[in-house]
Scaffold this active site. Structure first.
Site, short mmCIF file in Angstrom:
data_model
loop_
_atom_site.label_atom_id
_atom_site.label_comp_id
_atom_site.label_asym_id
_atom_site.label_seq_id
_atom_site.Cartn_x
_atom_site.Cartn_y
_atom_site.Cartn_z
N LYS A 17 0.88 -1.17 0.00
CA LYS A 17 0.00 0.00 0.00
C LYS A 17 0.92 1.21 0.00
O LYS A 17 1.59 1.50 0.98
CB LYS A 17 -0.92 0.00 1.22
CG LYS A 17 -1.90 1.15 1.19
CD LYS A 17 -2.91 1.04 2.29
CE LYS A 17 -4.06 2.02 2.08
NZ LYS A 17 -3.63 3.41 1.92
N ARG B 249 -3.12 8.88 -5.35
CA ARG B 249 -3.73 7.97 -6.33
C ARG B 249 -3.86 8.70 -7.67
O ARG B 249 -4.26 9.88 -7.69
CB ARG B 249 -5.10 7.56 -5.81
CG ARG B 249 -5.84 6.53 -6.63
CD ARG B 249 -5.31 5.14 -6.35
NE ARG B 249 -6.08 4.13 -7.08
CZ ARG B 249 -7.17 3.55 -6.63
NH1 ARG B 249 -7.64 3.87 -5.44
NH2 ARG B 249 -7.79 2.64 -7.35
N GLU C 100 -0.35 4.78 -8.16
CA GLU C 100 -0.09 5.74 -7.08
C GLU C 100 1.20 6.49 -7.38
O GLU C 100 2.21 5.86 -7.71
CB GLU C 100 0.02 4.94 -5.76
CG GLU C 100 0.13 5.77 -4.53
CD GLU C 100 -1.21 6.00 -3.81
OE1 GLU C 100 -2.28 5.62 -4.33
OE2 GLU C 100 -1.16 6.61 -2.73
N PHE D 219 -0.74 -0.30 -10.71
CA PHE D 219 -1.25 -1.60 -10.26
C PHE D 219 -2.49 -2.07 -11.03
O PHE D 219 -2.99 -3.15 -10.77
CB PHE D 219 -1.51 -1.63 -8.75
CG PHE D 219 -2.17 -0.41 -8.17
CD1 PHE D 219 -3.51 -0.17 -8.38
CD2 PHE D 219 -1.44 0.48 -7.40
CE1 PHE D 219 -4.12 0.94 -7.84
CE2 PHE D 219 -2.04 1.61 -6.85
CZ PHE D 219 -3.39 1.84 -7.07
P1 AMP Z 1 -9.10 3.99 -0.06
O1 AMP Z 1 -8.93 5.28 -0.76
O2 AMP Z 1 -9.85 4.09 1.20
O3 AMP Z 1 -9.53 2.87 -0.95
O4 AMP Z 1 -7.63 3.62 0.44
C1 AMP Z 1 -6.79 3.10 -0.42
C2 AMP Z 1 -5.88 4.12 -1.00
O5 AMP Z 1 -4.64 3.52 -0.97
C3 AMP Z 1 -6.18 4.41 -2.44
O6 AMP Z 1 -6.85 5.60 -2.63
C4 AMP Z 1 -4.82 4.52 -3.08
O7 AMP Z 1 -4.48 5.89 -3.19
C5 AMP Z 1 -3.91 3.91 -2.10
N1 AMP Z 1 -3.17 2.76 -2.57
C6 AMP Z 1 -1.90 2.58 -2.23
N2 AMP Z 1 -1.43 1.45 -2.73
C7 AMP Z 1 -2.43 0.87 -3.45
C8 AMP Z 1 -2.54 -0.33 -4.20
N3 AMP Z 1 -1.51 -1.17 -4.32
N4 AMP Z 1 -3.74 -0.60 -4.77
C9 AMP Z 1 -4.79 0.26 -4.64
N5 AMP Z 1 -4.74 1.40 -3.94
C10 AMP Z 1 -3.56 1.71 -3.34
#
Ligand code: AMP
Length: 584
Positions: free
Chosen positions: A252, A257, A299, A338
């Site tokens: 992560k 994003r 990201e 990704f």
């Molecule tokens: P959420 O926004 O609540 O879904 O939290 C996930 C956030 O983690 C996303 O908005 C992305 O910006 C970030 N992120 C970081 N690494 C990844 C990954 N490998 N796949 C998807 N999201 C990721």
């Protein structure tokens, strides 16, 4: 009815009441469709968003941030009920909107209030929500919401509050709003659903339906679509419950994003708010150098000396369209990819993730028949595939893991390499634009845990109505007093909540109706994402997203953590995790 009456918010509220009054799905759809059809497209778009229980479209990160206590205070300031009456009314309904409706009606009946002739319109309300979202500090929000509610009829206040709390509670899901749009504009529901999935915006979907352009809702390059989001889990074991057969595990990344669109020599990046990101010019050329037309999901992170930099570093680049050489060298950006949503005319959203990843691997320069999912040695994690055109654009490494131990290992490994935790993804899953579902899970380490004592408890909502389920807790200040540092509602089982409701009823210090102060005896271990400064709590601090890890029956209140420890974590967090991600 005059034009101004049609688009009035009272009419929205009456329609919402009528929808809530029937349990029949088709009837709900019919009422909403008739209402939407009666409005101009612009007004109907706003109403559609409100009917999904939101102040803003689903993809927006922007939130009103007007909590229950602000709404409560605003209603009390207007209705001025006798002591304890608001509490009683709240308990009767278990819903702030309904409480407001009743209190304001009583107030109106007592003839204290002016009667309103000018109706709040949908557009005015949308503009007010915009302003509210931009205000900082609960004081300013309270003033603004009070002013808004003063202008509203009781029934309007009820729905303004319901929108602010994020749930209309009239049995209307977004899928029913889609069906109502289909009916209002005589379009096939499937077309509306698909368009809404692609554009991720119910207002835009309604506009397409009205214009007869639903088929235009295919992905268009340089028109960003909603981002697929992840649901949080607290432990590797919880993740395995969702994915008993295992999952694809990725780091992560703690950055921004971004969705990359590329065609010909042009490439653009878009943010989660679907705005263009213009601060990372060094990414354009490497993107444009890749073969074909595509849309990537990934990201942007800051990367130096073989490690990711904290988000706070990357943040220094925001707002600067033309970074100077110094900044480019000091905080170099990388785009870690990704997912692949579209490639060379082909929409890939419905293809399984494993297939999208394979194609992504090829696109980024890997050989078509090599296996992208084999874990590389750890040291090679962030090297691009050898033939990748640029180290600036990289494929996120994915590992297929099946056990709690492997999840745990990947998590610790990721943290060690400077990332936030891990994402766990269902290898067979489609890409669901704009949706936060269970296909993707995120596991982040809580910043730390603290042992705290419960000082007051509050009745819950909905399913937890009548149960004392929301706990305010305190740490011990330097002079030995207890000072509140947060409030948690999640983490306990239903049986525990029932058990502690009985306990707290017997150990109440003072009953305030909807909440009560209690003897400070129950010690909780709480996890949280970070600590903020807070003017609300006497301690000066508030834990963000606290959740109860367990009840420490083995600890007494004199063994809880001190305010000093809270300060220590607060100071430390900036040099490690930072305190961003207000929307997460
Ligand atoms: P959420 O926004 O609540 O879904 O939290 C996930 C956030 O983690 C996303 O908005 C992305 O910006 C970030 N992120 C970081 N690494 C990844 C990954 N490998 N796949 C998807 N999201 C990721």
């Amino acid at each position: 009815m005059t034009e101004s009456r049609l688009n009035s918010f009272p009419r929205f509220a009456q329609t919402a009441d009528a929808i809530g009054a029937t349990t029949k799905k088709l009837e709900k759809i019919r009422i909403l469709a008739d209402y939407l059809r009666s409005l101009t497209v612009e007004d109907a778009s706003i109403a559609a968003i409100f009917f999904t229980g939101r102040a803003f479209p689903r993809w927006e990160e922007r939130v009103l941030s007007v909590g229950g206590s602000i709404l409560w205070s605003a209603v009390e300031r207007i209705a001025n009920p006798e002591a304890g009456h608001a509490d009683k009314t709240y308990l009767k309904h278990g819903d702030l909107g309904d409480m407001a409706n009743e209190l304001l009606q009583n107030h109106r009946a007592a003839d204290h209030a002016p009667s309103h002739t000018d109706h709040l319109s949908l557009q005015k309300l949308a503009a007010t929500f915009n302003n509210l979202a931009g205000l900082r500090g609960s004081g300013a929000k309270l003033v603004a919401i009070e002013e808004l509610l003063r202008r509203a009829q009781p029934l309007e206040a009820k729905y303004i509050i319901k929108i602010a709390t994020g749930d209309l509670r009239i049995g209307l899901r977004e899928s029913l709003v889609e069906e109502a749009i289909a009916r209002a504009f005589a379009k096939p529901p499937e077309d509306v659903r698909r368009a809404n999935m692609l554009v991720g915006d119910i207002a835009a979907t309604l506009q397409l339906a009205a214009a007869g352009d639903l088929s235009d809702a295919h992905i268009r390059l340089f028109h960003p679509i909603g981002f697929m989001l992840a649901s949080p889990v607290d432990t590797p074991a919880e993740a395995l419950e969702y994915f008993p057969e295992g999952a694809l595990v990725e780091d992560k990344f703690d950055g921004i994003r971004a969705q990359a669109h590329k065609s010909g020599r042009t490439s653009k990046l878009f943010s989660r708010t679907l705005d263009e990101i213009v601060e990372f010019p060094e990414l354009y050329a490497p993107l444009a150098a890749l073969q074909g037309e595509f849309i990537l999901d990934g990201e942007i992170i800051a990367w130096r000396d073989n490690r990711p930099l904290p988000f706070t570093e990357l943040q220094k680049r925001l707002g600067r369209k033309q970074p100077d050489m110094w900044l480019l060298q000091d905080i170099p950006a990388r785009f870690i990819v990704f997912d692949l949503l579209y490639a060379d005319g082909e929409l890939l959203l419905d293809r399984p993730l494993a297939e999208r990843r394979k194609r992504l691997h090829v696109l980024l320069g890997g050989a078509a028949n090599s296996e992208p999912n084999v874990p590389p040695p750890i040291a090679a994690h962030f090297r691009p595939p050898s033939s990748s055109p640029s180290p600036t654009i990289q494929l996120a490494t994915t590992q297929p893991f099946t056990t709690v131990e492997q999840f745990e290992g990947a998590f610790l490994d990721s943290r060690q390499r400077g990332h936030e935790g891990i994402m766990l993804k269902d290898s067979a899953s489609p890409y669901k634009p704009g949706q936060r579902g269970r296909y993707w899970l995120k596991l982040k380490r809580p910043l730390a845990t603290l042992d705290v004592v419960v000082t007051s408890v509050e009745y819950g909502h909905g399913k937890r109505r009548g149960l004392l389920s929301d706990y305010t807790f305190a740490a011990r200040a330097d002079d030995g007093r207890l000072v509140n540092i947060g409030k948690a509602y999640s983490g306990l089982t239903d049986a525990e909540i029932q058990q502690y409701t009985d306990y707290f009823l017997k150990h109440t210090v003072k009953d305030f109706g909807s909440w009560r102060t209690v003897e400070p005896a129950v010690v909780l271990e709480v996890a949280f994402n970070n600590i903020q400064r807070s003017s609300r709590h006497e301690s000066g601090y508030a834990l963000r997203f606290p959740r109860i890890v367990r009840i420490r029956t083995d600890k007494s209140p004199d063994q809880i953590d001190t305010l000093d420890r809270v300060r220590e974590i607060f100071v430390k967090q900036d040099s490690t995790d930072g305190s961003k991600h207000a929307g997460e």
